[in-house]
Design a protein around this motif. Structure first.
Motif, PDB file in Angstrom:
ATOM      1  N   ASN A 162       0.827  -1.199   0.000  1.00 50.59           N
ATOM      2  CA  ASN A 162       0.000   0.000   0.000  1.00 50.59           C
ATOM      3  C   ASN A 162       0.866   1.256   0.000  1.00 50.59           C
ATOM      4  O   ASN A 162       1.955   1.268   0.578  1.00 50.59           O
ATOM      5  N   ASN A 163       0.363   2.327  -0.613  1.00 45.49           N
ATOM      6  CA  ASN A 163       1.074   3.614  -0.673  1.00 45.49           C
ATOM      7  C   ASN A 163       2.469   3.471  -1.281  1.00 45.49           C
ATOM      8  O   ASN A 163       3.439   4.063  -0.799  1.00 45.49           O
ATOM      9  N   ALA A 164       2.567   2.686  -2.358  1.00 46.44           N
ATOM     10  CA  ALA A 164       3.875   2.424  -2.962  1.00 46.44           C
ATOM     11  C   ALA A 164       4.513   3.714  -3.475  1.00 46.44           C
ATOM     12  O   ALA A 164       5.727   3.916  -3.337  1.00 46.44           O
ATOM     13  N   VAL A 196       5.708  -2.283   8.035  1.00 44.76           N
ATOM     14  CA  VAL A 196       4.527  -2.309   7.170  1.00 44.76           C
ATOM     15  C   VAL A 196       4.374  -3.670   6.503  1.00 44.76           C
ATOM     16  O   VAL A 196       3.244  -4.180   6.344  1.00 44.76           O
ATOM     17  N   GLY A 197       5.479  -4.269   6.088  1.00 43.51           N
ATOM     18  CA  GLY A 197       5.400  -5.592   5.487  1.00 43.51           C
ATOM     19  C   GLY A 197       4.861  -6.629   6.450  1.00 43.51           C
ATOM     20  O   GLY A 197       4.048  -7.485   6.072  1.00 43.51           O
ATOM     21  N   MET A 198       5.288  -6.578   7.711  1.00 43.30           N
ATOM     22  CA  MET A 198       4.790  -7.512   8.709  1.00 43.30           C
ATOM     23  C   MET A 198       3.301  -7.316   8.970  1.00 43.30           C
ATOM     24  O   MET A 198       2.565  -8.283   9.237  1.00 43.30           O
ATOM     25  N   VAL A 199       2.843  -6.056   8.909  1.00 43.80           N
ATOM     26  CA  VAL A 199       1.433  -5.775   9.170  1.00 43.80           C
ATOM     27  C   VAL A 199       0.556  -6.169   7.986  1.00 43.80           C
ATOM     28  O   VAL A 199      -0.527  -6.742   8.159  1.00 43.80           O
ATOM     29  N   GLN A 200       1.013  -5.890   6.764  1.00 40.68           N
ATOM     30  CA  GLN A 200       0.169  -6.090   5.587  1.00 40.68           C
ATOM     31  C   GLN A 200       0.216  -7.524   5.056  1.00 40.68           C
ATOM     32  O   GLN A 200      -0.806  -8.035   4.570  1.00 40.68           O
ATOM     33  N   PHE A 201       1.376  -8.185   5.132  1.00 43.80           N
ATOM     34  CA  PHE A 201       1.527  -9.510   4.553  1.00 43.80           C
ATOM     35  C   PHE A 201       1.757 -10.552   5.644  1.00 43.80           C
ATOM     36  O   PHE A 201       1.953 -10.213   6.821  1.00 43.80           O
TER      37      PHE A 201
END
Length: 319
Positions: A205-207, A235-240
């Motif tokens: 998200n928000n790339a 963010v990676g841990m939260v999103q994926f």
């Protein structure tokens, strides 16, 4: 002993006078970087006062635009702090079982951003721009920055001319630093575009905002890329889930290594070579003295002083 005491005295004064010296130094650094453009406009017959006013408007607009563009990313990170807190709790609990320490951190975060109202509704978080405009002394800092930048650009030629035989060296240092930062800016823009494209392919998200942040923070050596790397890890841990969550920070690390080891040395060349230890120490001292502003101005000042000393060296030896 006198030298040591002088260092401590100067450091103490710089820290004590931070509200004045930090925006003033930042304005001088911006003026040095923009000096070749100002000289070119003046050579074309544009009055100095018009040049100074135009550069003040352009640089101030660029800074405000950077804050505005990054605000959604920072607000998104702030809004997801409860999720990040819960994710960090899981990591630490599974790794070490320090439940008591996590409860303390959790309570502190809940009191600031994660606590709920009595009716169960989550409190509304202030935006980044609200925090900036409500920050104490912000107006004074902006006024100091604008005034210093305007009058430095207006009187820079006269100030350097007053340096006598060192005036040519000062102009040379300005041009060298400006050329260097122009080249680095092109590299950082390319890095930001590459990060945005890669993060979009990954599905983060928000790339685009992450690419913008990567390009801007890459001006702060060491600390900037580390900040982006840590942010992408969270963010990676939260999103994926699973190993895929490590892909965003790993991809950025690869891009940053390619930029730092191949692109920047090849594109910028050997200009303004400075010891990495000197750069790191300068950034750490700047961060300690003046916070983020100190980290931003540390490298330009170090480069400017290095060029100044190197340019004076041959002339001094000749005399």
């Amino acid at each position: 002993m006198l030298f040591i005491l002088t260092i401590f005295a100067v450091g103490g004064i710089m820290m004590w006078a931070r509200p004045v010296l930090a925006p003033m130094t930042f304005a001088l650094v911006v003026g040095i970087v923009a000096s070749p453009l100002a000289d070119r406009l003046h050579d074309w017959g544009v009055p100095r006062i018009a040049v100074a006013a135009a550069l003040l408007v352009l640089t101030s607009g660029a800074l405000v635009l950077g804050f505005v563009l990054l605000e959604p990313l920072l607000n998104s990170m702030a809004a997801r702090l409860p999720e990040i807190r819960a994710e960090i709790e899981g990591w630490v609990q599974s790794a070490s079982g320090l439940v008591r320490g996590i409860e303390t951190i959790s309570n502190e975060i809940e009191q600031t951003v994660g606590a709920s109202d009595a009716d169960g509704a989550a409190p509304e978080l202030p935006t980044v721009m609200d925090a900036l405009w409500l920050a104490p002394d912000l107006g004074a800092s902006v006024l100091i920055f604008a005034g210093t930048l305007f009058f430095f650009m207006l009187t820079r030629t006269d100030l350097y001319a007053a340096a006598g035989r060192f005036s040519g060296t000062l102009f040379q240092a300005d041009r060298a630093v400006a050329r260097y930062f122009l080249a680095v800016s092109i590299v950082n823009v390319a890095l930001g575009v590459a990060v945005a494209v890669v993060m979009s392919v990954i599905g983060l998200n928000n790339a685009v905002l992450w690419g913008l942040a990567a390009g801007l923070l890459n001006f702060i050596l060491y600390l900037g890329p580390l900040t982006i790397l840590f942010g992408l890890l969270i963010v990676g841990m939260v999103q994926f889930n699973g190993a895929y969550s490590l892909l965003p920070p790993f991809a950025f690390l690869c891009l940053n290594l390619i930029e730092a080891q191949f692109v920047t040395p090849g594109f910028v060349g050997q200009r303004l070579r400075i010891s990495p230890l000197a750069v790191f120490v300068a950034i750490v001292i700047g961060l300690w003295l003046w916070g983020p502003v100190g980290a931003i101005v540390a490298l330009p000042l170090t480069l400017w002083l290095a060029v100044l000393l190197n340019a004076r060296g041959p002339a001094d030896r000749a005399t």
